[in-house]
Design an enzyme around this catalytic site. Structure first.
Site, PDB file in Angstrom:
ATOM      1  N   ASP A 196      -9.359 -16.405  25.021  1.00 48.03           N
ATOM      2  CA  ASP A 196     -10.372 -16.838  26.173  1.00 48.03           C
ATOM      3  C   ASP A 196     -10.607 -15.579  26.951  1.00 48.03           C
ATOM      4  O   ASP A 196     -11.592 -15.555  28.004  1.00 48.03           O
ATOM      5  CB  ASP A 196      -9.812 -17.865  26.878  1.00 48.03           C
ATOM      6  CG  ASP A 196     -11.021 -18.445  28.058  1.00 48.03           C
ATOM      7  OD1 ASP A 196     -12.130 -18.663  27.648  1.00 48.03           O
ATOM      8  OD2 ASP A 196     -10.626 -18.893  28.882  1.00 48.03           O
ATOM      9  N   SER A 230     -16.003 -20.809  31.288  1.00 45.58           N
ATOM     10  CA  SER A 230     -16.023 -21.506  29.657  1.00 45.58           C
ATOM     11  C   SER A 230     -16.352 -22.851  29.743  1.00 45.58           C
ATOM     12  O   SER A 230     -15.812 -23.592  30.786  1.00 45.58           O
ATOM     13  CB  SER A 230     -14.632 -21.387  29.392  1.00 45.58           C
ATOM     14  OG  SER A 230     -14.159 -19.902  29.121  1.00 45.58           O
ATOM     15  N   GLN A 248     -17.417 -19.586  21.724  1.00 50.82           N
ATOM     16  CA  GLN A 248     -17.475 -19.989  22.966  1.00 50.82           C
ATOM     17  C   GLN A 248     -18.828 -20.043  23.473  1.00 50.82           C
ATOM     18  O   GLN A 248     -19.758 -19.205  23.310  1.00 50.82           O
ATOM     19  CB  GLN A 248     -16.314 -19.401  23.753  1.00 50.82           C
ATOM     20  CG  GLN A 248     -16.482 -19.853  25.135  1.00 50.82           C
ATOM     21  CD  GLN A 248     -15.351 -19.063  25.918  1.00 50.82           C
ATOM     22  OE1 GLN A 248     -16.050 -17.933  26.648  1.00 50.82           O
ATOM     23  NE2 GLN A 248     -14.144 -19.179  25.917  1.00 50.82           N
TER      24      GLN A 248
END
Length: 281
Positions: A199, A223, A273
């Site tokens: 991430d 996110s 993502q």
């Protein structure tokens, strides 16, 4: 694994299928780091599975989490099949869901094998590059430098120009990274740690074609969802190359993809993502 990182990724069992985080990454914005929730949620799920490794996860970040509170993880044992096992994890703070994830586990078995090649050309060795903490310090970003140090990952951009700046460039990046400290030989720990690391820096790729920094006070980055596939075994205490690109940004959202290679060019994981990149000026 260092004691601090071990405690971060570890989760405490409260009851059957119910777990709680032991520690959290400190954050000057007091917002929970998404990678922490990914790694801890996957660790909680693996605690309910025997003799199978996670091969994929699909997650949604539902609400901002607080970096000052523990996280409660409830694992729903949806399915235990002959070859595959499925788990659903819901993370909560203050009684509200902040995150949910589905993870799939598989027995080890042989099969067809191919992969895309690592990018060609001369890629600088990680030992020759500065890490993000050093780059932040050179840019005079004290809060960002402290944040980079707290993540416990040595993250080194292949092209450091404009990493903390607002230079307009193509939406693609390469980073070398590895976990700081030692880690056991348990492949579960390596996959949870890679989920945590995946991430970092990914959403920033979608900002690069635009004249703004990911660390700009007038940008709200977050996110929204995260998917990951583990292809082959690896070690997160060895250098890994994170190759990212962003084929699209629209509607205040940036879409990013990543492939993670060993130093020898073995593709070990893929990531996708979508994140919020909203101007607030």
């Amino acid at each position: 694994m260092t004691e601090k990182l071990s405690n971060l990724l570890d989760v405490e069992k409260l009851d059957q299928n119910l777990f709680r985080s032991r520690q959290h990454v400190e954050n000057y914005r007091k917002v929970l780091f998404g990678g922490q929730v990914l790694g801890q949620a996957l660790m909680a799920a693996t605690r309910t599975v025997e003799d199978r490794l996670p091969h994929s996860l699909h997650a949604y970040f539902l609400r901002p989490g607080s970096s000052e509170l523990p996280v409660i993880y409830y694992v729903d044992p949806i399915r235990d099949g002959g070859s595959f096992t499925t788990r659903r994890v819901v993370a909560r703070q203050r009684g509200r869901a902040i995150f949910n994830m589905s993870a799939s586990f598989q027995i080890q078995e042989p099969g067809f094998d191919h992969q895309s090649a690592m990018p060609s050309g001369a890629i600088p060795a990680p030992e020759t590059l500065k890490n993000t903490q050093q780059l932040a310090e050179e840019a005079g970003l004290k809060d960002a430098a402290r944040n980079q140090r707290r993540y416990m990952i040595d993250f080194r951009p292949v092209d450091p120009r404009g990493y903390f700046g607002a230079d307009v460039r193509e939406p693609s990046c390469m980073f070398w990274f590895r976990m700081e400290g030692e880690i056991s030989d348990n492949p579960v720990e390596h996959r949870c740690a890679l989920s945590y690391a995946s991430d970092l820096a990914l959403l920033g790729t979608s900002i690069q074609p635009h004249p703004i920094s990911l660390f700009d006070a007038n940008l709200m980055p977050a996110s929204l969802d995260h998917a990951m596939w583990f292809h082959r075994d690896f070690r997160v205490d060895d250098w890994l190359l994170y190759v990212t690109d962003s084929p699209s940004a629209s509607g205040a959202r940036g879409f990013c993809r990543g492939q993670i290679y060993t130093r020898e060019g073995v593709l070990v994981a893929s990531v996708c993502q979508e994140g919020l990149i909203r101007r607030i000026d």
